[in-house]
Design a protein around this motif. Structure first.
Motif, PDB file in Angstrom:
ATOM      1  N   VAL A  61       0.880  -1.177   0.000  1.00  0.00           N
ATOM      2  CA  VAL A  61       0.000   0.000   0.000  1.00  0.00           C
ATOM      3  C   VAL A  61       0.911   1.218   0.000  1.00  0.00           C
ATOM      4  N   HIS A  73      -1.301   2.073  -4.732  1.00  0.00           N
ATOM      5  CA  HIS A  73      -1.325   0.610  -4.834  1.00  0.00           C
ATOM      6  C   HIS A  73      -1.954   0.002  -3.587  1.00  0.00           C
ATOM      7  N   ASN A  74      -2.702  -1.070  -3.812  1.00  0.00           N
ATOM      8  CA  ASN A  74      -3.319  -1.812  -2.703  1.00  0.00           C
ATOM      9  C   ASN A  74      -3.498  -3.257  -3.179  1.00  0.00           C
ATOM     10  N   TYR A  75      -2.421  -4.031  -3.107  1.00  0.00           N
ATOM     11  CA  TYR A  75      -2.479  -5.399  -3.651  1.00  0.00           C
ATOM     12  C   TYR A  75      -1.453  -6.297  -2.947  1.00  0.00           C
ATOM     13  N   HIS A  77      -2.191  -9.494  -1.180  1.00  0.00           N
ATOM     14  CA  HIS A  77      -2.677  -9.891   0.144  1.00  0.00           C
ATOM     15  C   HIS A  77      -2.558 -11.385   0.429  1.00  0.00           C
ATOM     16  N   SER A  85      -9.064  -6.801   3.639  1.00  0.00           N
ATOM     17  CA  SER A  85      -9.488  -5.864   2.591  1.00  0.00           C
ATOM     18  C   SER A  85      -9.900  -4.487   3.133  1.00  0.00           C
ATOM     19  N   ALA A  89      -7.759  -1.012   2.643  1.00  0.00           N
ATOM     20  CA  ALA A  89      -8.530   0.052   1.982  1.00  0.00           C
ATOM     21  C   ALA A  89      -8.416   1.346   2.799  1.00  0.00           C
ATOM     22  N   ILE A 106     -11.138   2.852  -9.237  1.00  0.00           N
ATOM     23  CA  ILE A 106     -10.613   1.690  -8.519  1.00  0.00           C
ATOM     24  C   ILE A 106     -10.443   0.589  -9.560  1.00  0.00           C
ATOM     25  N   VAL A 112     -10.682  -6.794  -2.275  1.00  0.00           N
ATOM     26  CA  VAL A 112      -9.890  -5.592  -1.971  1.00  0.00           C
ATOM     27  C   VAL A 112     -10.447  -4.384  -2.730  1.00  0.00           C
ATOM     28  N   GLY A 113     -10.734  -4.561  -4.024  1.00  0.00           N
ATOM     29  CA  GLY A 113     -11.274  -3.450  -4.810  1.00  0.00           C
ATOM     30  C   GLY A 113     -12.632  -2.994  -4.285  1.00  0.00           C
ATOM     31  N   THR A 116     -12.326  -1.128  -0.999  1.00  0.00           N
ATOM     32  CA  THR A 116     -11.704   0.183  -1.249  1.00  0.00           C
ATOM     33  C   THR A 116     -12.722   1.136  -1.887  1.00  0.00           C
ATOM     34  N   CYS A 278      -6.081  -2.239  -7.326  1.00  0.00           N
ATOM     35  CA  CYS A 278      -6.495  -3.376  -6.483  1.00  0.00           C
ATOM     36  C   CYS A 278      -6.601  -4.616  -7.363  1.00  0.00           C
TER      37      CYS A 278
END
Ligand SMILES: Cc1cc2nc3c(=O)[nH]c(=O)nc-3n(C[C@H](O)[C@H](O)[C@H](O)COP(=O)(O)OP(=O)(O)OC[C@H]3O[C@@H](n4cnc5c(N)ncnc54)[C@H](O)[C@@H]3O)c2cc1C
Length: 367
Positions: A61, A73-75, A77, A85, A89, A106, A112-113, A116, A278
Motif C-alpha cells: 500500500v 497501490h493496494n495489492y 494480500h 481488505s 482500503a 478503482i 480488496v477493490g 476500497t 487493487c
C-alpha cells in the motif's frame, strides 16, 4: 439414564431425525454433542482452484505519481485478502486525502477493490470500478474465507510490515463487525485448531491480532487429535458477501466498467486523476512486480450441512469451514504454480485426511 441417552432422546423428540451426526469423545460419556461432517466422496459438489497473490514481503500500500495522476497501490494480500481488505482500503484512503480531486478509479473488483471502492464512497469520492472480471469470476470468490491474517508475509519481512499490518488488521476486524448477519453472509464461528504433535500456537503472522483472538485449550475435545485449542473469529461467505458489497456500491451511485488494462500507459487514458490499483495477482503484469507470485490453493466443497456450525484447522494444514453454500475442505498451498487445473493427488489427501479426522471420533448418525 446417563447424559448421552438424555441428549439423544431430546434430539429425537425434537424431530431432528434428519441428517444429524453427533461427535462424542470416544470411549467416554458424551462430553460434547456436536454434529459431524459427512466426508463422503459422493457428497462432493464442486472443486475450485484459485491463486493467492503472495509477496514474500507482504502487501503493498503506497502512492506514486503516474503522469499527472496519483496512483495508489493496494495489492498482494496472499492468503488473507478477504480478511484484510477493509484494513488496507483504509490505509489507501489515508494516502488519498491530500489529493485535490474527488473522483477515483478503482482498478479491480475482488474483495480488496470492493472494500476500497465502498470506503472511498463513504468519504465523499465519486467512484468508478474498472475491472477485467467481476464476482463471481474473481479469486476472492474462491477464498475460504475465514477472518485470519495468515499466509501474508515471510518471517524475515514481518518487522518492516508491522505498523501497516497492525493498523489494517484492527480496522478490518472492526468493519466486519458492522457487516455481521445474513445480508452480508458474515458470522462469528468457533474454530478448533487440532494437532497431534504439539500444542497449537497462533501463527506468528497473527501477532498483531493476538489480543483480538484469544486461544485457550479446548477442554473435552471431541476430536481424535492429541491437542485442541479453540478461537472465535468471523467466517465470510464470498457468494453472499461480494455481491452484497457490489450492490451497496451501485446503490451509492458507483459506476462499474468491465475493462482489462494491458499496461500502465492504458491507465493514463482514464478520466479520473486518482487511481487505486487493487488488481491482486494482476499487478504482476500490469506494474511489473515480479515479487508477486501465486500460491495455488484448491477447495473441495461438500453438500451443505446446515447443522454444522464450527470450523476446524489441522491436523497439519487441513481445514474445514462450514459455510451455507457447502462444507469447504482445504489445505493445499502450491508455491509458484500458475495452473488452475485440479491437483487430483492433493484433492485425495484433503478428502482422506478429513475422513480420518471425522471418522476417528465416535460418531452417532441418525437419519
Ligand atoms: C483456496 C484459497 C483459500 C483462501 N482462503 C482465504 C481465507 O480463508 N481468508 C482470506 O482472507 N483469504 C483467503 N484467500 C485469499 C484471498 O482469496 C485473496 O487474498 C483475495 O482474493 C485477494 O483479493 P484481491 O481483490 O486482491 O484479488 P482478486 O479477487 O483476484 O481481484 C482482482 C481484481 O482485479 C482485476 N484485474 C486484475 N488484473 C487486471 C487488469 N490488468 N485490468 C483490469 N482488471 C484487472 C480482476 O479482474 C479482479 O476483478 C484464499 C485464497 C484461495 C485461493
Amino acid at each position: 439414564m446417563n447424559r448421552r441417552d438424555l441428549l439423544q432422546r431430546a434430539i429425537l423428540a425434537a424431530g431432528s431425525a434428519s441428517a444429524l451426526r453427533c461427535i462424542t469423545a470416544s470411549n467416554t460419556r458424551a462430553r460434547v454433542l456436536r454434529s459431524g461432517v459427512r466426508v463422503e466422496r459422493d457428497r462432493i459438489i464442486r472443486t475450485v482452484v484459485g491463486l493467492r497473490p503472495y509477496r514474500r514481503s507482504g502487501f503493498v500500500v503506497r502512492a506514486e505519481k503516474l503522469g499527472d495522476k496519483l496512483l495508489i497501490h493496494n495489492y498482494g494480500h496472499g492468503g488473507c485478502g478477504v480478511t484484510l481488505s477493509w484494513g488496507t482500503a483504509h490505509l489507501a484512503l489515508d494516502l488519498a486525502f491530500g489529493w485535490p480531486g474527488r473522483r477515483a478509479a478503482i482498478i479491480g473488483s475482488g474483495a480488496v477493490g470492493l472494500a476500497t471502492a465502498r470506503l472511498f464512497q463513504d468519504h465523499g469520492f465519486a467512484v468508478t470500478i474498472y475491472a477485467k472480471s467481476l464476482p463471481p469470476e474473481t479469486t476472492s470468490n474462491i477464498a475460504g474465507a475465514l477472518w485470519l491474517p495468515v499466509t501474508l508475509v515471510d518471517h524475515e519481512h514481518r518487522a518492516a510490515l508491522k505498523d501497516q499490518l497492525e493498523r489494517a488488521t484492527r480496522f478490518a476486524w472492526r468493519i466486519y463487525q458492522n457487516l455481521l448477519g445474513d445480508r452480508y453472509g458474515v458470522r462469528f464461528i468457533d474454530v478448533d485448531f487440532l494437532s497431534d504433535d504439539r500444542d497449537p500456537t497462533l501463527p506468528r503472522e497473527m501477532d498483531p491480532a493476538a489480543d483480538l483472538l484469544p486461544f485457550p485449550p479446548l477442554r473435552d475435545s471431541p476430536f481424535p487429535t492429541r491437542f485442541a485449542r479453540r478461537m472465535h473469529t468471523m467466517l465470510i461467505e464470498p457468494a453472499i458477501y461480494l455481491p452484497a458489497v457490489l450492490a451497496d456500491f451501485r446503490l451509492a451511485e458507483g459506476r462499474v466498467v468491465v475493462q482489462a488494462f494491458e499496461n500502465k500507459d492504458a491507465l493514463l487514458q482514464l478520466e479520473e486523476s486518482l487511481i487505486v490499483n487493487c488488481t491482486g495477482l494482476g499487478a504482476r503484469d500490469l506494474f511489473g512486480d515480479e515479487a508477486l507470485e501465486p500460491i495455488k490453493g484448491q477447495l473441495l466443497v461438500l453438500m451443505p450441512q446446515p447443522e454444522i456450525d464450527y470450523a476446524t484447522i489441522g491436523p497439519g494444514d487441513l481445514y474445514m469451514f462450514a459455510r451455507r453454500d457447502g462444507i469447504v475442505l482445504g489445505g493445499t498451498h502450491e508455491e509458484n504454480v500458475w495452473t488452475l487445473d485440479v491437483n487430483e493427488e492433493e484433492a485425495e489427501r484433503v478428502l482422506t485426511g478429513h475422513q480420518r479426522l471425522f471418522a476417528g471420533t465416535s460418531l452417532q448418525f441418525n437419519r
